[in-house]
Design an enzyme around this catalytic site. Structure first.
Site, PDB file in Angstrom:
ATOM      1  N   LYS A   1      41.458  37.954  43.035  1.00 52.75           N
ATOM      2  CA  LYS A   1      40.590  39.138  43.063  1.00 52.75           C
ATOM      3  C   LYS A   1      40.333  39.528  44.495  1.00 52.75           C
ATOM      4  O   LYS A   1      40.319  38.668  45.387  1.00 52.75           O
ATOM      5  CB  LYS A   1      39.251  38.835  42.385  1.00 52.75           C
TER       6      LYS A   1
HETATM    7  N1  GLU Z   1      40.404  44.393  37.211  1.00 55.47           N
HETATM    8  C1  GLU Z   1      40.841  44.130  35.870  1.00 55.47           C
HETATM    9  C2  GLU Z   1      40.205  42.849  35.349  1.00 55.47           C
HETATM   10  O1  GLU Z   1      39.149  42.456  35.808  1.00 55.47           O
HETATM   11  C3  GLU Z   1      42.344  44.178  35.725  1.00 55.47           C
HETATM   12  C4  GLU Z   1      43.105  43.191  36.561  1.00 55.47           C
HETATM   13  C5  GLU Z   1      44.618  43.366  36.496  1.00 55.47           C
HETATM   14  O2  GLU Z   1      45.110  44.236  35.814  1.00 55.47           O
HETATM   15  O3  GLU Z   1      45.280  42.587  37.188  1.00 55.47           O
HETATM   16  O4  GLU Z   1      40.678  42.258  34.423  1.00 55.47           O
END
Ligand code: GLU
Length: 417
Positions: A106
């Protein structure tokens, strides 16, 4: 107002609760509670007036045992190192519960994007992409959208990476626009999995979601699309909110029309409705289904005492504190955990990446069918773990399944000094 539980401590507490039901060595367990590495960087970005502003940014690579690190990048003034670490851990367990071949990552930039022009945001994004370049890659770490980021930012990151690398690598990032290598169905995917898991949960409880009343906290991408898709199943969306407040209509709101109002005016509160209400009032409404779709810590221990929903589907990441979990575990409220309820986003990101690698596009129907299969199978697996192990919450069941998968991958690979 909810307490400000540290999200990283919340993640670690969730793992500890589940670990009691998993045959895992204590030393391996420690590994499951800490990121492998965190990049912290200060970006120097030129503003439109020629001055330079500094922005703090992070990328946490939590666990790569099951595949490349995967997870979004958020732009928010409240971003912290610990928040990003927590979110990267939730991604690792999210990818494991839906059994897609990724680890967890993240990123985040401490910024309120509303205060900056499009060209400033482009320079900020490209600056972060340049910092990320040595860490990311189609087989290494694959960012995606998160709070306040979308196709526009993903397209800039892809372009920066490809330009600096002198290659084409659309699979380095997901959530792109269709013409930049994005996938059909990706924008809707997070809300779609929230709808699918809620539908499955009602069926499991012997109830029909078409008869449900629903409240949705947060009306961004995940919340508004979950509301529209659940509205389409025949349920009544009686209340929705965003950071400016909420609206309530016991007869049911038109979820799609409210999304249009928000698009045009910036807030759901501009939509004509029977009553206005606060976010806390919305979260404690006597509804069948509650969807927290905003940020972490929306429901803490004390607010949880007043929650009256029968089912909570966590479209946001980390909306319930561990204290709230403990309170709700003693009630009849079922919580569909974030790592499953919002896993549609990363699942369709995976489909996008597969399409990018194959240089072949799927139809929207195929994307939605494959997504439904993945989410329904994961839901069934979670319920099986919940029932067989006689667990107290669906969250614990989700972590039991996910931790076992991550540990298996790690043990099979073995340690290497
Ligand atoms: N930000 C989204 C989540 O928290 C999607 C992450 C992604 O598609 O890699 O799941």
């Amino acid at each position: 107002m909810a307490d400000q539980a540290n999200p990283f401590e919340s993640l670690q507490a969730q793992i500890d609760v589940a670990a009691e039901h998993v045959d895992v060595r204590p030393d391996i367990l420690q590994r499951l509670k800490h990121p492998e590495r965190v990049l912290e960087t200060t970006l120097s970005v030129e503003l439109d007036d020629g001055s330079i502003e500094l922005f703090q940014a992070f990328r946490s690579q939590f666990n790569g045992d099951r595949g490349p690190y995967k997870g979004g990048i958020r732009y928010h003034p409240g971003v912290t190192r610990d928040e990003v670490k927590a979110l990267s851990g939730w991604m690792a367990y999210k990818c494991a519960i839906v059994d897609i071949p990724y680890g967890g990552g993240k990123g985040g930039i401490v910024v309120d994007p509303k205060q900056y022009s499009e060209s400033e945001l482009e320079r900020l994004t490209r600056s972060f992409a340049a910092e990320l370049r040595p860490l990311i890659g189609e087989d290494r770490d694959i960012p995606a959208p998160d709070v306040n980021t979308g196709q526009r930012e993903m397209n800039w990151i892809k372009d920066t990476y490809e330009t600096l690398e002198g290659t084409t690598a659309p699979g380095v990032i997901t959530g792109k626009a269709l013409d930049s290598g994005g996938s059909e169905g990706r924008v809707e995917a997070t809300g779609r999995s929230t709808m699918l898991t809620a539908r499955e949960a009602f069926e499991w409880l012997g109830r029909d979601i078409a008869d449900a009343t629903v409240a949705v906290q947060g009306y961004g991408n995940a919340g508004s699309i979950a509301a529209r898709l659940i509205d389409e199943l025949g349920a009544d969306i009686v209340a929705v909110s965003d950071s400016s407040g909420g609206i309530y209509d016991p007869e049911g709101l038109d979820a799609a029309a409210v999304a249009e109002t928000k698009q045009e005016t910036g807030s759901v509160v501009e939509h004509s409705a029977a009553e206005r209400l606060s976010n806390d009032e919305l979260l404690t409404l006597d509804v069948d289904l509650l969807i927290p779709a905003a940020l972490e810590n929306a429901i803490d221990k004390s607010l949880a005492e007043d929650v009256r929903a029968d089912v909570i589907a966590e479209a946001a990441n980390g909306p319930l504190t561990p204290g709230a979990d403990r309170v709700l575990a003693e009630t009849d409220t079922y919580v569909i955990p974030d790592i499953l309820a919002n896993a549609g986003g990363v699942t369709v990101s995976y489909f996008e990446w597969v399409q990018n690698r194959q240089r072949f596009s799927w139809t929207e129907t195929r994307v939605n069918e494959e997504l439904e299969r993945v989410i329904v199978e994961a839901f069934d697996g979670l319920v099986e773990a919940y029932e067989q192990n006689d667990l107290q919450t669906l969250r614990t069941a989700a972590y039991v399944v996910a931790i076992e998968r991550v540990v298996d991958a790690y043990m099979q690979g073995g340690n290497w000094p």
